[in-house]
Design an enzyme around this catalytic site. Structure first.
Site, PDB file in Angstrom:
ATOM      1  N   GLU A  22      79.373  -5.098  57.768  1.00  0.00           N
ATOM      2  CA  GLU A  22      80.677  -5.630  57.355  1.00  0.00           C
ATOM      3  C   GLU A  22      81.504  -4.575  56.622  1.00  0.00           C
ATOM      4  O   GLU A  22      82.732  -4.654  56.603  1.00  0.00           O
ATOM      5  CB  GLU A  22      80.512  -6.847  56.449  1.00  0.00           C
ATOM      6  CG  GLU A  22      80.006  -8.088  57.149  1.00  0.00           C
ATOM      7  CD  GLU A  22      79.905  -9.265  56.217  1.00  0.00           C
ATOM      8  OE1 GLU A  22      80.609 -10.255  56.438  1.00  0.00           O
ATOM      9  OE2 GLU A  22      79.107  -9.175  55.242  1.00  0.00           O
ATOM     10  N   GLU A  74      85.072 -14.427  46.743  1.00  0.00           N
ATOM     11  CA  GLU A  74      85.353 -14.938  45.407  1.00  0.00           C
ATOM     12  C   GLU A  74      85.999 -13.860  44.545  1.00  0.00           C
ATOM     13  O   GLU A  74      86.953 -14.124  43.806  1.00  0.00           O
ATOM     14  CB  GLU A  74      84.060 -15.437  44.731  1.00  0.00           C
ATOM     15  CG  GLU A  74      83.457 -16.673  45.361  1.00  0.00           C
ATOM     16  CD  GLU A  74      82.526 -16.408  46.535  1.00  0.00           C
ATOM     17  OE1 GLU A  74      81.833 -17.353  46.952  1.00  0.00           O
ATOM     18  OE2 GLU A  74      82.477 -15.266  47.053  1.00  0.00           O
ATOM     19  N   LYS A  99      87.571 -17.256  55.664  1.00  0.00           N
ATOM     20  CA  LYS A  99      86.972 -16.150  56.415  1.00  0.00           C
ATOM     21  C   LYS A  99      86.368 -16.740  57.701  1.00  0.00           C
ATOM     22  O   LYS A  99      85.216 -17.171  57.717  1.00  0.00           O
ATOM     23  CB  LYS A  99      85.895 -15.466  55.563  1.00  0.00           C
ATOM     24  CG  LYS A  99      85.296 -14.215  56.200  1.00  0.00           C
ATOM     25  CD  LYS A  99      84.267 -13.594  55.247  1.00  0.00           C
ATOM     26  CE  LYS A  99      83.616 -12.378  55.873  1.00  0.00           C
ATOM     27  NZ  LYS A  99      82.540 -11.836  55.010  1.00  0.00           N
TER      28      LYS A  99
END
Length: 117
Positions: A22, A74, A99
């Protein structure tokens, strides 16, 4: 009820995630914002300078996501919300950050926060 200015479904690319793969790609995020603002003030003289300029705010969000990397959505939501409130003098706002694709069996996952000064 208080007046709001809102942005719905703002699509932004960002490097976000905890996994190594990612951190190598950009992923799509969607933002929904509601920002408290007395809309009577700009309405008196039809004055853009007295509004919460949703184009400027959208551009700020895009730039913020381009220039910062976070592992957690977050963290992104918290830091972005704090920056928006400071830069645009927003007293209270809610933000939903989605997401899509993070969980294959869900259309999206995310967080919703509400903050006020």
């Amino acid at each position: 009820m208080k007046d709001t200015v809102f942005i719905e479904g703002l699509k932004v690319e960002a490097v976000i995630g905890v996994y190594d793969w990612e951190k190598e790609i950009k992923q799509i995020l969607f933002f929904d914002l509601e920002m408290e603002h007395d809309n009577r003030v700009p309405a008196v003289n039809d004055d853009l300078s007295k509004t919460l300029d949703y184009e400027a705010i959208s551009n700020f969000i895009t730039a913020f996501c381009t220039n910062n990397v976070f592992e957690l959505i977050e963290t992104l939501a918290e830091r972005l919300c704090a920056e928006l409130m400071q830069v645009f003098e927003i007293n209270a706002m809610s933000m939903a950050l989605r997401k899509p694709g993070a969980v294959p069996t869900a259309s999206a996952v995310g967080v919703k926060i509400y903050r006020q000064k």
